[in-house]
Design a protein around this motif. Structure first.
Motif, PDB file in Angstrom:
ATOM      1  N   ARG A   1      -1.054  -9.425  -7.495  1.00  0.00           N
ATOM      2  CA  ARG A   1      -1.388 -10.441  -8.512  1.00  0.00           C
ATOM      3  C   ARG A   1      -2.612 -11.248  -8.068  1.00  0.00           C
ATOM      4  N   ILE A   2      -2.637 -11.672  -6.823  1.00  0.00           N
ATOM      5  CA  ILE A   2      -3.766 -12.461  -6.319  1.00  0.00           C
ATOM      6  C   ILE A   2      -5.033 -11.621  -6.301  1.00  0.00           C
ATOM      7  N   ARG A   3      -4.920 -10.385  -5.838  1.00  0.00           N
ATOM      8  CA  ARG A   3      -6.101  -9.523  -5.776  1.00  0.00           C
ATOM      9  C   ARG A   3      -6.703  -9.313  -7.177  1.00  0.00           C
ATOM     10  N   THR A   4      -5.855  -9.105  -8.157  1.00  0.00           N
ATOM     11  CA  THR A   4      -6.332  -8.909  -9.531  1.00  0.00           C
ATOM     12  C   THR A   4      -6.999 -10.172 -10.058  1.00  0.00           C
ATOM     13  N   GLN A   5      -6.370 -11.310  -9.795  1.00  0.00           N
ATOM     14  CA  GLN A   5      -6.907 -12.574 -10.297  1.00  0.00           C
ATOM     15  C   GLN A   5      -8.222 -12.929  -9.610  1.00  0.00           C
ATOM     16  N   LEU A   6      -8.315 -12.707  -8.312  1.00  0.00           N
ATOM     17  CA  LEU A   6      -9.561 -12.985  -7.605  1.00  0.00           C
ATOM     18  C   LEU A   6     -10.674 -12.060  -8.090  1.00  0.00           C
ATOM     19  N   GLY A   7     -10.322 -10.819  -8.410  1.00  0.00           N
ATOM     20  CA  GLY A   7     -11.319  -9.874  -8.885  1.00  0.00           C
ATOM     21  C   GLY A   7     -11.905 -10.240 -10.226  1.00  0.00           C
ATOM     22  N   ALA A   8     -11.192 -11.073 -10.990  1.00  0.00           N
ATOM     23  CA  ALA A   8     -11.674 -11.483 -12.308  1.00  0.00           C
ATOM     24  C   ALA A   8     -12.566 -12.721 -12.256  1.00  0.00           C
ATOM     25  N   LEU A   9     -12.701 -13.357 -11.077  1.00  0.00           N
ATOM     26  CA  LEU A   9     -13.514 -14.564 -10.963  1.00  0.00           C
ATOM     27  C   LEU A   9     -15.004 -14.204 -10.885  1.00  0.00           C
ATOM     28  N   ASP A  10     -15.830 -15.146 -11.294  1.00  0.00           N
ATOM     29  CA  ASP A  10     -17.282 -14.931 -11.236  1.00  0.00           C
ATOM     30  C   ASP A  10     -17.768 -14.839  -9.794  1.00  0.00           C
ATOM     31  N   GLN A  11     -17.187 -15.664  -8.920  1.00  0.00           N
ATOM     32  CA  GLN A  11     -17.552 -15.663  -7.505  1.00  0.00           C
ATOM     33  C   GLN A  11     -16.291 -15.712  -6.654  1.00  0.00           C
ATOM     34  N   GLU A  12     -16.329 -15.043  -5.519  1.00  0.00           N
ATOM     35  CA  GLU A  12     -15.193 -15.095  -4.614  1.00  0.00           C
ATOM     36  C   GLU A  12     -15.110 -16.472  -3.970  1.00  0.00           C
ATOM     37  N   PRO A  13     -13.933 -17.067  -3.916  1.00  0.00           N
ATOM     38  CA  PRO A  13     -13.811 -18.394  -3.296  1.00  0.00           C
ATOM     39  C   PRO A  13     -14.069 -18.337  -1.792  1.00  0.00           C
ATOM     40  N   GLU A  14     -14.527 -19.444  -1.266  1.00  0.00           N
ATOM     41  CA  GLU A  14     -14.740 -19.539   0.177  1.00  0.00           C
ATOM     42  C   GLU A  14     -13.419 -19.694   0.920  1.00  0.00           C
ATOM     43  N   VAL A  15     -12.455 -20.359   0.273  1.00  0.00           N
ATOM     44  CA  VAL A  15     -11.148 -20.614   0.872  1.00  0.00           C
ATOM     45  C   VAL A  15     -10.065 -20.323  -0.146  1.00  0.00           C
ATOM     46  N   LEU A  16      -8.997 -19.699   0.323  1.00  0.00           N
ATOM     47  CA  LEU A  16      -7.800 -19.490  -0.492  1.00  0.00           C
ATOM     48  C   LEU A  16      -6.740 -20.473  -0.006  1.00  0.00           C
ATOM     49  N   LEU A  17      -6.333 -21.357  -0.886  1.00  0.00           N
ATOM     50  CA  LEU A  17      -5.379 -22.414  -0.541  1.00  0.00           C
ATOM     51  C   LEU A  17      -3.985 -22.013  -0.997  1.00  0.00           C
TER      52      LEU A  17
ATOM     53  N   VAL B   1      -8.186 -19.351   4.970  1.00  0.00           N
ATOM     54  CA  VAL B   1      -6.917 -19.652   4.307  1.00  0.00           C
ATOM     55  C   VAL B   1      -6.403 -21.004   4.788  1.00  0.00           C
ATOM     56  N   ARG B   2      -5.893 -21.814   3.886  1.00  0.00           N
ATOM     57  CA  ARG B   2      -5.239 -23.076   4.220  1.00  0.00           C
ATOM     58  C   ARG B   2      -3.821 -23.050   3.654  1.00  0.00           C
ATOM     59  N   ILE B   3      -2.871 -23.619   4.394  1.00  0.00           N
ATOM     60  CA  ILE B   3      -1.489 -23.745   3.934  1.00  0.00           C
ATOM     61  C   ILE B   3      -1.178 -25.230   3.807  1.00  0.00           C
ATOM     62  N   THR B   4      -0.787 -25.650   2.608  1.00  0.00           N
ATOM     63  CA  THR B   4      -0.541 -27.071   2.354  1.00  0.00           C
ATOM     64  C   THR B   4       0.767 -27.233   1.576  1.00  0.00           C
ATOM     65  N   PHE B   5       1.167 -28.511   1.399  1.00  0.00           N
ATOM     66  CA  PHE B   5       2.437 -28.813   0.733  1.00  0.00           C
ATOM     67  C   PHE B   5       2.216 -29.931  -0.290  1.00  0.00           C
ATOM     68  N   GLN B   6       2.746 -29.718  -1.481  1.00  0.00           N
ATOM     69  CA  GLN B   6       2.515 -30.624  -2.606  1.00  0.00           C
ATOM     70  C   GLN B   6       3.803 -31.328  -3.028  1.00  0.00           C
ATOM     71  N   SER B   7       3.696 -32.147  -4.074  1.00  0.00           N
ATOM     72  CA  SER B   7       4.832 -32.771  -4.763  1.00  0.00           C
ATOM     73  C   SER B   7       5.617 -33.737  -3.893  1.00  0.00           C
ATOM     74  N   ARG B   8       4.937 -34.460  -3.070  1.00  0.00           N
ATOM     75  CA  ARG B   8       5.597 -35.452  -2.222  1.00  0.00           C
ATOM     76  C   ARG B   8       6.202 -36.558  -3.086  1.00  0.00           C
ATOM     77  N   LEU B   9       7.403 -37.022  -2.715  1.00  0.00           N
ATOM     78  CA  LEU B   9       8.095 -38.086  -3.440  1.00  0.00           C
ATOM     79  C   LEU B   9       8.528 -39.163  -2.461  1.00  0.00           C
ATOM     80  N   GLY B  10       8.118 -40.414  -2.715  1.00  0.00           N
ATOM     81  CA  GLY B  10       8.555 -41.521  -1.889  1.00  0.00           C
ATOM     82  C   GLY B  10       7.670 -41.756  -0.680  1.00  0.00           C
TER      83      GLY B  10
END
Length: 336
Positions: A186-202, A241-250
């Motif tokens: 899924r990621i490979r297909t979606q990246l292939g459809a972009l105008d430019q390859e991203p510098e970082v995949l988050l 590649v960066r690995i991060t965490f979202q949706s912090r509460l409190g």
């Protein structure tokens, strides 16, 4: 002893599969969102504070003010044609498409919070004659806050039943080859459809209080393994590649680094083009579409970024259904 001829008719002998996702309000008005948040945030698996400490906060400022803000966010991503959230739409479609792959299994779906409830759909599967039940929490990475909460609700529902189905719960599939393959393709297909390859995949995963990890929750480790396996399958080097965490509460500390902070910092580090993937979410929802797709993208662009492509989740894609078919087939081994 003679056999009774008065036993009520009971259907049996069928296999049932129940896909379970997190949940969603029924509508975008204040009270619908409030009901959903009350059920969600009252779960002791989600908020482990003692009720004497938590309930005054929940029933005070949180359930007074947060529903209005959350309702505004839901309105931004609500599907007006079918009048439902994307999470409900895609979870239903996953069940419908998965059902097409099985002639000898009844596939259904439920939400941990909101409708349709787990208890309601277990009753429906029992009425359909399912005396063997596989529950598939739609969380690839195990956490007590998600997967265990689903099984809690399943057990609570079964307590009411005189004839309980034989039960299986799908094993966490964060590192399952079918899951890694689906994400990679899924990621490979979606990246292939972009105008430019991203510098970082988050890789942005849903967050978790640091305390829960310290007490033994494996979620963080599962996230790291998912990201590593997908990165290796894609052939991307670690420094892109960066690995991060979202949706912090409190105000308490959650797993770091926080997605919002990284999005605001990357442009100053010379990273102008990124793509964001969210492998903790099987279906697009408010966390992916609004929190990252709208607010996260805005944060990155306002900090000086040039392109922030937020990649859709697996949803009801062919890759997603093939993955679920493989996992369900494996988990039903010996029953078919």
């Amino acid at each position: 002893m003679t056999e009774s001829t008065q036993h009520p008719p009971v259907r049996f002998g069928r296999l049932g599969v129940l896909l379970v996702n997190l949940g969603t309000p029924d509508a975008t008005d204040y009270w619908s969102v409030r009901r959903y948040l009350k059920e969600f945030l009252s779960d002791r698996r989600v908020i482990e504070l003692h009720p004497l400490l938590w309930w005054p906060v929940l029933h005070g400022p949180i359930l007074t003010f947060r529903p209005r803000k959350s309702a505004e966010a839901y309105r931004k991503i609500w599907l007006t044609d079918s009048n439902e959230s994307p999470l409900r739409f895609y979870t239903r479609r996953q069940a419908e498409r998965l059902q097409e792959r099985f002639d000898d299994v009844v596939v259904d779906w439920a939400m941990r919070y909101g409708k349709p409830s787990i208890a309601e759909r277990i009753d429906a599967l029992a009425d359909a004659g399912c005396d063997r039940l596989l529950v598939v929490p739609l969380y690839p990475q195990y956490s007590a806050t998600t997967t265990a909460s689903v099984t809690d609700a399943v057990f609570d529902a079964l307590k009411r039943k005189r004839w309980q189905p034989t039960l299986r719960v799908a094993h966490p599939w964060h590192d399952h080859p079918a899951h890694v393959q689906a994400l990679t393709q899924r990621i490979r297909t979606q990246l292939g459809a972009l105008d430019q390859e991203p510098e970082v995949l988050l890789f942005s995963f849903h967050g978790l209080p640091q305390k829960y990890f310290d007490l033994g929750d494996p979620y963080y480790c599962h996230c790291q393994k998912t990201a590593r396996l997908v990165r290796e399958a894609l052939g991307w080097p670690e420094d892109r590649v960066r690995i991060t965490f979202q949706s912090r509460l409190g105000p308490t500390q959650w797993l770091k680094p926080y997605t919002a902070e990284v999005l605001s910092q990357l442009p100053a580090q010379g990273v102008k083009r990124i793509a964001v993937v969210m492998p903790a979410f099987v279906s697009d929802c408010i966390e992916t579409l609004e929190e990252i797709g709208i607010e996260g993208r805005r944060t990155f662009l306002e900090a000086g970024g040039e392109a922030c492509d937020v990649l859709p989740c697996l949803n009801d894609s062919d890759d997603s259904i093939a993955m679920l078919e493989t996992i369900v087939t494996q988990e039903l081994s010996g029953w078919r």
